[in-house]
Design a protein around this motif. Structure first.
Motif, PDB file in Angstrom:
ATOM      1  N   HIS A 123      -8.431  -9.517  -2.520  1.00 41.22           N
ATOM      2  CA  HIS A 123      -8.255  -8.033  -2.829  1.00 41.22           C
ATOM      3  C   HIS A 123      -7.910  -7.607  -4.136  1.00 41.22           C
ATOM      4  N   VAL A 157      -6.977  -4.755  -6.924  1.00 41.74           N
ATOM      5  CA  VAL A 157      -6.964  -3.109  -7.247  1.00 41.74           C
ATOM      6  C   VAL A 157      -6.968  -2.939  -8.561  1.00 41.74           C
ATOM      7  N   THR A 175     -11.188  -0.752  -6.388  1.00 43.20           N
ATOM      8  CA  THR A 175     -10.941  -1.884  -5.719  1.00 43.20           C
ATOM      9  C   THR A 175     -12.214  -2.806  -5.489  1.00 43.20           C
ATOM     10  N   ASP A 199     -13.463  -6.559  -3.480  1.00 44.04           N
ATOM     11  CA  ASP A 199     -13.236  -7.858  -2.839  1.00 44.04           C
ATOM     12  C   ASP A 199     -13.666  -9.040  -3.762  1.00 44.04           C
ATOM     13  N   ARG A 219      -4.409 -11.516  -3.823  1.00 41.12           N
ATOM     14  CA  ARG A 219      -4.437  -9.964  -4.426  1.00 41.12           C
ATOM     15  C   ARG A 219      -4.116 -10.065  -5.721  1.00 41.12           C
ATOM     16  N   VAL A 261      -3.257  -7.002  -8.748  1.00 38.51           N
ATOM     17  CA  VAL A 261      -3.218  -5.667  -8.878  1.00 38.51           C
ATOM     18  C   VAL A 261      -3.208  -5.676 -10.507  1.00 38.51           C
TER      19      VAL A 261
END
Length: 132
Positions: free
Chosen positions: A39, A41, A51, A53, A122, A124
């Motif tokens: 994920h 962001v 966002t 995937d 993830r 960010v």
């Protein structure tokens, strides 16, 4: 203590491999580095949040490769690497062009050690104008 340092070195190497692979648009290798549940962001300079995937984020690199874009900058400054068992977190700065303009990026990356390797679960990404 030596085991912790070894795990930190493994995580640093995984991030180094990610940078080398992503900046050269090697989507096949990215598939192994990115966990299936990846994920992403991204927060741009206007505070817009987007966002993605795994498939969508790999698509970004595929489109750059297919457009014949030159390799991206591999510069990275590691601020912190934390490892707790099979989980890790890396905080680093990068300089490159993910969005069409050269930017400074601050990245917060979570990884999990699964299937015998560190995988990114993830990212960010905070985009900032270059040289701010």
């Amino acid at each position: 203590m030596a085991r912790d340092n070894a795990r930190e070195a493994e995580v640093r190497q995984a991030i180094h491999d990610l940078i080398q692979t992503a900046t050269s648009y090697d989507v096949d290798v990215l598939d192994r580095i990115y966990h299936d549940s990846l994920h992403v962001v991204m927060i741009d300079t206007d505070h817009n949040v987007s966002t993605a995937d795994k498939a969508a984020f790999k698509g970004l690199f595929s489109s750059k490769r297919d457009a014949g874009d030159p390799p991206m900058n591999t510069w990275a400054k590691y601020h912190r690497i934390d490892v707790d068992g099979t989980n890790a977190h890396v905080l680093l700065s990068r300089k490159n062009d993910l969005s069409g303009t050269n930017m400074d990026l601050i990245l917060s990356i979570d990884l999990i050690h699964e299937d015998g390797r560190w995988q990114v679960t993830r990212e960010v990404i905070f985009l900032r104008p270059e040289d701010v």
